[in-house]
Design a protein around this motif. Structure first.
Motif, PDB file in Angstrom:
ATOM      1  N   TRP A 131       0.683  -1.234  -0.107  1.00 20.95           N
ATOM      2  CA  TRP A 131       0.056  -0.080  -0.013  1.00 20.95           C
ATOM      3  C   TRP A 131       0.859   1.235   0.049  1.00 20.95           C
ATOM      4  O   TRP A 131       0.620   2.158  -0.706  1.00 20.95           O
ATOM      5  N   LYS A 132       2.024   1.222   0.777  1.00 22.45           N
ATOM      6  CA  LYS A 132       2.898   2.380   0.960  1.00 22.45           C
ATOM      7  C   LYS A 132       3.439   2.480  -0.351  1.00 22.45           C
ATOM      8  O   LYS A 132       3.808   3.678  -0.862  1.00 22.45           O
ATOM      9  N   ASP A 133       3.868   1.457  -1.300  1.00 24.30           N
ATOM     10  CA  ASP A 133       4.415   1.784  -2.593  1.00 24.30           C
ATOM     11  C   ASP A 133       3.273   1.961  -3.594  1.00 24.30           C
ATOM     12  O   ASP A 133       3.689   2.278  -4.725  1.00 24.30           O
ATOM     13  N   GLY A 134       2.119   1.945  -3.195  1.00 26.34           N
ATOM     14  CA  GLY A 134       1.156   2.445  -4.308  1.00 26.34           C
ATOM     15  C   GLY A 134       0.771   0.939  -5.099  1.00 26.34           C
ATOM     16  O   GLY A 134       0.102   1.021  -6.026  1.00 26.34           O
ATOM     17  N   ARG A 135       1.007  -0.145  -4.475  1.00 31.47           N
ATOM     18  CA  ARG A 135       0.809  -1.340  -5.236  1.00 31.47           C
ATOM     19  C   ARG A 135      -0.402  -1.969  -4.675  1.00 31.47           C
ATOM     20  O   ARG A 135      -1.017  -3.084  -5.337  1.00 31.47           O
ATOM     21  N   LEU A 136      -1.094  -1.350  -3.822  1.00 30.03           N
ATOM     22  CA  LEU A 136      -2.326  -1.719  -3.376  1.00 30.03           C
ATOM     23  C   LEU A 136      -3.319  -0.554  -2.818  1.00 30.03           C
ATOM     24  O   LEU A 136      -2.785   0.473  -2.499  1.00 30.03           O
ATOM     25  N   SER A 137      -4.638  -0.718  -3.436  1.00 35.72           N
ATOM     26  CA  SER A 137      -5.612   0.519  -3.317  1.00 35.72           C
ATOM     27  C   SER A 137      -5.955   0.658  -1.890  1.00 35.72           C
ATOM     28  O   SER A 137      -5.569  -0.152  -0.962  1.00 35.72           O
ATOM     29  N   ASP A 138      -6.318   1.805  -1.662  1.00 30.96           N
ATOM     30  CA  ASP A 138      -6.862   2.422  -0.214  1.00 30.96           C
ATOM     31  C   ASP A 138      -7.773   1.290   0.272  1.00 30.96           C
ATOM     32  O   ASP A 138      -7.783   0.731   1.524  1.00 30.96           O
ATOM     33  N   GLU A 139      -8.735   1.067  -0.515  1.00 31.70           N
ATOM     34  CA  GLU A 139      -9.947   0.033  -0.156  1.00 31.70           C
ATOM     35  C   GLU A 139      -9.408  -1.054   0.341  1.00 31.70           C
ATOM     36  O   GLU A 139      -9.912  -1.465   1.243  1.00 31.70           O
ATOM     37  N   VAL A 140      -8.388  -1.882  -0.522  1.00 31.42           N
ATOM     38  CA  VAL A 140      -7.903  -3.095  -0.188  1.00 31.42           C
ATOM     39  C   VAL A 140      -7.016  -3.028   1.259  1.00 31.42           C
ATOM     40  O   VAL A 140      -7.330  -3.730   1.924  1.00 31.42           O
ATOM     41  N   TRP A 141      -6.264  -1.985   1.169  1.00 26.92           N
ATOM     42  CA  TRP A 141      -5.291  -1.739   2.419  1.00 26.92           C
ATOM     43  C   TRP A 141      -6.437  -1.632   3.753  1.00 26.92           C
ATOM     44  O   TRP A 141      -5.815  -2.343   4.824  1.00 26.92           O
ATOM     45  N   GLU A 142      -7.225  -0.969   3.692  1.00 25.92           N
ATOM     46  CA  GLU A 142      -8.226  -0.906   4.700  1.00 25.92           C
ATOM     47  C   GLU A 142      -8.771  -2.036   5.172  1.00 25.92           C
ATOM     48  O   GLU A 142      -8.889  -2.626   6.555  1.00 25.92           O
ATOM     49  N   SER A 143      -9.281  -2.940   4.352  1.00 25.96           N
ATOM     50  CA  SER A 143      -9.874  -4.425   4.653  1.00 25.96           C
ATOM     51  C   SER A 143      -8.759  -5.098   5.413  1.00 25.96           C
ATOM     52  O   SER A 143      -8.951  -5.838   6.289  1.00 25.96           O
ATOM     53  N   ARG A 144      -7.525  -5.149   4.445  1.00 27.96           N
ATOM     54  CA  ARG A 144      -6.364  -5.709   5.303  1.00 27.96           C
ATOM     55  C   ARG A 144      -6.096  -5.344   6.711  1.00 27.96           C
ATOM     56  O   ARG A 144      -5.628  -6.269   7.634  1.00 27.96           O
ATOM     57  N   ALA A 145      -6.039  -4.002   6.816  1.00 24.34           N
ATOM     58  CA  ALA A 145      -5.692  -3.515   8.116  1.00 24.34           C
ATOM     59  C   ALA A 145      -6.877  -3.955   9.213  1.00 24.34           C
ATOM     60  O   ALA A 145      -6.144  -4.336  10.263  1.00 24.34           O
ATOM     61  N   ASN A 146      -7.925  -3.995   8.795  1.00 28.77           N
ATOM     62  CA  ASN A 146      -9.025  -4.437   9.776  1.00 28.77           C
ATOM     63  C   ASN A 146      -8.821  -5.736  10.151  1.00 28.77           C
ATOM     64  O   ASN A 146      -9.011  -6.297  11.232  1.00 28.77           O
ATOM     65  N   TRP A 147      -8.452  -6.743   9.405  1.00 27.40           N
ATOM     66  CA  TRP A 147      -8.461  -7.836   9.744  1.00 27.40           C
ATOM     67  C   TRP A 147      -7.068  -8.248  10.222  1.00 27.40           C
ATOM     68  O   TRP A 147      -7.256  -8.975  11.401  1.00 27.40           O
ATOM     69  N   GLY A 148      -6.068  -7.529  10.283  1.00 26.70           N
ATOM     70  CA  GLY A 148      -4.833  -7.529  11.115  1.00 26.70           C
ATOM     71  C   GLY A 148      -5.112  -7.279  12.560  1.00 26.70           C
ATOM     72  O   GLY A 148      -4.907  -7.762  13.529  1.00 26.70           O
TER      73      GLY A 148
END
Length: 183
Positions: A131-148
């Motif tokens: 996500w930081k490198d721009g290879r993952l969208s904000d929406e996907v990152w938020e779902s991954r962050a919530n999972w973590g």
């Protein structure tokens, strides 16, 4: 006073002037045509450069989208693998049930949960870095962050994170983000 008149006056005194006179006589009006062709060639080459840059920009955008899709596919596949390994292992499922119920775990059971947590957090960390490198969208990152972050609803996992963090096995910026997210 034009250049050709200066050249004619000084042609006998100046070898370069003599050369210019010879060129003028040889090409006559052709010299002007060559200058025009040179100008047209310069304009065409400039346009070609602009067109090439536009094509490169479009290719880079396409590659970025492909890279994002590949990153998402990789992370999703590895998350699914991890989940399937846990589901297919009845011993681990029983340990999770006991942990979720708040029961005391043995040292071996704690190690199992700790390893599963570390694997889950590594996937979240990879998502964070993508996500930081721009290879993952904000929406996907938020779902991954919530999972973590949701993994820390059980107190035992907070203790385990403190131990995992102290090993230095995670990128500092991710560790700092996770500390803030679960605080």
């Amino acid at each position: 006073m034009s250049f050709s008149k200066v050249a004619v006056r000084s042609a006998s005194d100046n070898p370069a002037g003599i050369m210019l006179l010879r060129i003028r006589k040889s090409f006559g009006g052709e010299l002007m045509k060559l200058e025009r062709w040179a100008l047209i060639a310069e304009i065409v080459s400039g346009a070609a450069i602009v067109i090439t840059l536009v094509i490169l920009i479009l290719e880079v955008r396409g590659n970025s989208a492909e890279l994002q899709a590949a990153t998402l596919s990789d992370i999703a596949g590895r998350t699914q693998e991890m989940a399937l390994l846990q589901v297919r292992n009845p011993e681990y499922a029983a340990v999770r049930d006991r942990m979720d119920a708040g029961e005391e775990l043995t040292t071996l059971e704690r190690r199992m949960v700790n390893q599963a947590l570390a694997a889950q957090l590594k996937l979240v960390e990879e998502s964070y870095l993508a996500w930081k490198d721009g290879r993952l969208s904000d929406e996907v990152w938020e779902s991954r962050a919530n999972w973590g972050v949701n993994a820390f609803q059980i107190e035992l996992r907070l203790e385990m994170w403190a131990g995992l963090r102290s090993t230095g096995g995670f990128v500092k910026s991710f560790s700092d983000w996770l500390d803030q997210a679960i605080a």
